[in-house]
Write a protein that holds these residues in place. Sequence first.
Motif, PDB file in Angstrom:
ATOM      1  N   GLU A 158       0.829  -1.211   0.000  1.00  0.00           N
ATOM      2  CA  GLU A 158       0.000   0.000   0.000  1.00  0.00           C
ATOM      3  C   GLU A 158       0.861   1.256   0.000  1.00  0.00           C
ATOM      4  N   ARG A 159       1.922   1.251   0.835  1.00  0.00           N
ATOM      5  CA  ARG A 159       2.818   2.415   0.870  1.00  0.00           C
ATOM      6  C   ARG A 159       3.517   2.593  -0.474  1.00  0.00           C
ATOM      7  N   CYS A 160       3.893   1.493  -1.103  1.00  0.00           N
ATOM      8  CA  CYS A 160       4.537   1.580  -2.420  1.00  0.00           C
ATOM      9  C   CYS A 160       3.586   2.188  -3.452  1.00  0.00           C
ATOM     10  N   ASN A 172       1.065   4.105  -2.931  1.00  0.00           N
ATOM     11  CA  ASN A 172       0.689   5.480  -2.598  1.00  0.00           C
ATOM     12  C   ASN A 172       1.873   6.441  -2.608  1.00  0.00           C
ATOM     13  N   SER A 173       3.063   5.921  -2.916  1.00  0.00           N
ATOM     14  CA  SER A 173       4.240   6.776  -2.903  1.00  0.00           C
ATOM     15  C   SER A 173       4.151   7.831  -4.008  1.00  0.00           C
ATOM     16  N   ASP A 182       8.272   7.603   2.226  1.00  0.00           N
ATOM     17  CA  ASP A 182       7.610   7.316   3.484  1.00  0.00           C
ATOM     18  C   ASP A 182       8.595   6.611   4.430  1.00  0.00           C
TER      19      ASP A 182
END
Length: 717
Positions: free
Chosen positions: A529-531, A533-534, A555
């Motif tokens: 998810e972080r990848c 949304n980066s 992040d």
Amino acid sequence: MYDECYRDLIALHVTAKWVQKRDLKTSIMDLAPDRYPDFSVLATLCQRSKVGKLLPDALYVHVSALAALDPLLQAYESEARQLASVEAATLVKFSTEKPSLSYLVYPDFDADPHPALQASIQVDLRSRKVNHRHYSDSDNPFILHRKEHFVTTAYPHYQQFAALTRQEEALGLLDQPRSIGTRLAWEQRLAQCNVAFQGHTLVHRALLNTQSAQVKIDRHKAAISRNAFSKPMRLALEAGLFSQQTTFFDYGCGQGGDLERVAKLGYASAGWDPYYRPDTALTAADVVNLGYVINVIESQTERREALIKAWELTQQVLVVSAQVLIAQGNSQIAYGDGVITSRNTFQKYYDQEELKLYIDQVLGVDAVPVALGIYFVFRDEAQAETFRAARFRSRVSVPKVQLSNKRFESYKELLAPLMTFFTERGRLPTLEELPETEALSAEFGNLRRAFQIVLQATNPQEWDEISDRRRGDLLVYLALSHFGHRPKLRDLAPVVQTDIKSLFGGYQQACTAADLMLMSLGNLAVVAERCQNSPIGKKLPGSLWVHVSAIETLDSLLRLYEGCASRTIGRPEEANVIKFHCRKPKITYLVYPDFDADPHPALHTSMQIDLRDLHVHYRDYDLSDNPPLLHQKDLLVAPDYPGYEKFAKLSRQEEDWGLLEDWKQISERRGWLKCLEEHCAELKGHRVVWQKDADPYQVKLVRSMLRAKQAERKGEE
């Protein structure tokens, strides 16, 4: 230790909950696929096991390691053992495809570097049948490789087994593992490489009857004549290890290039070498360099003594470096725990993790990796922690003045140091930390009131973001310290102690927050998810690609993810792109030498690190005539990167021409060139132009397509 920590983090939550609810005394028959749907849990436990050798269809575990298995697997094995009445076995094979276990007997497991299978007992938990097989009369029995994988790290011979495997890997003996599973095939492989065993050590067959004392190694020939600083010394200088009064000693200086260059910079320097400078006195110094020395000493005892002696001379920082990559070829023969080269020099090629473990164990330290094969070892723990923390500090800029404020303009020069300090630390300074404190307090009453004037002239949100960024920096640092010896608060530099108290309220609160962030890495869905949304990075199915210049803008969780690899392995200095894997805990460092100049640079080298076991896989594309290419470079960098606008303009052009639509075709050079030809295009620098002598009809079709896309874009606008 890292492997255990990370695997604990990624254990499946559903499995853990299921195990908590199960009665471990339940008959294993209830787990058979035809009677109970949860046999898959056993397979999952095998696949996630911290110990044992996992193959596609089974987990192999030494009997000494059974106690380290999940309790459910222990109960599973116990019931099978009772059915088979097993008295003596070496390995236990857990099938992951059906409720079946096998007990394998290798009588010479400890003594034989590659023991032969003598007997097996197969237990079918579904039919409760037991089958015995014997191989003692076989002329070509199955044999074991990589014995360290079957046992725990506490096993008495673990290090010996692991050292042998590293030596065999270096010589290419374990390539194509399917072809070396039997004794005859293995002996044939050994004969091809002209090597044999002395205990758990590989030697050249010509040396079998030669005493090691009779083998003359020309160590001095390993010394390299350089025209510039060696890489370890360059990194030491760039890291700020030298101040005005720093003294330097080069232990094993070879021809003396580094010490001469350090002396020219104005530092008191000396060096000793057993061949080139044997008469130089060994003197203590602030910075001591042990550069590529321990890897050329064939005697393990002398190697250890050299490391200890260099450390004894060190007053502040010891720089240790050794070769970690092996160039395979016929010009090297096995000797001891390394190889003898064609120049009659010895080379011990370390695995990066092995090198750190060796330094740490011999010196009783926690060495800091700075690059492949290069470590800094600090005398002062506070200095070490300050260096570690600085490695994870992101770059931020002082917020710009946005509103006209007469009072701010009047005191702009006086307020500038306060703004700089807050940008660097994410907080206001204490009274002792800022030389201008007295002047600021005299004018504004205190530092907080002075900073209110700054807030009136700038965007307050930007200062909040700076504080958040500094909190993230500290969290990454503290989270990674979990894998080693987490420092006590008093071990940190005073400025870092104040950072933690100001930004978190206390050290315990900061450590708790860091550990929670580390635990969240165990859920790859969160990483994915972080990848996705980066705001920076090229997003592909299952991965995020980021230029190294943009790592600090990511992040905090992604920075921690990459830090899990670089903390122990060290980030390769040549790598300029980092691939974050989202489906498996892996980080890959990619080297594109012509990233800036080439519109579609070719991949030169990749280094993939599996975070579950820190296994490093290298791949070299330098000689390939069809290497992978990089597209859309603008996505990998931040907007302030020097070539960003040029990269982005090229990507827009290529999208308009339809050049980027078939990723599978254009991922490698041949496919990309074919795509350019099909679209009547060629590149001039970072521009797409019409190909000379292109087919007129094909050009007409491509032009029509381009007009249609331009019209579509205008319609969307």
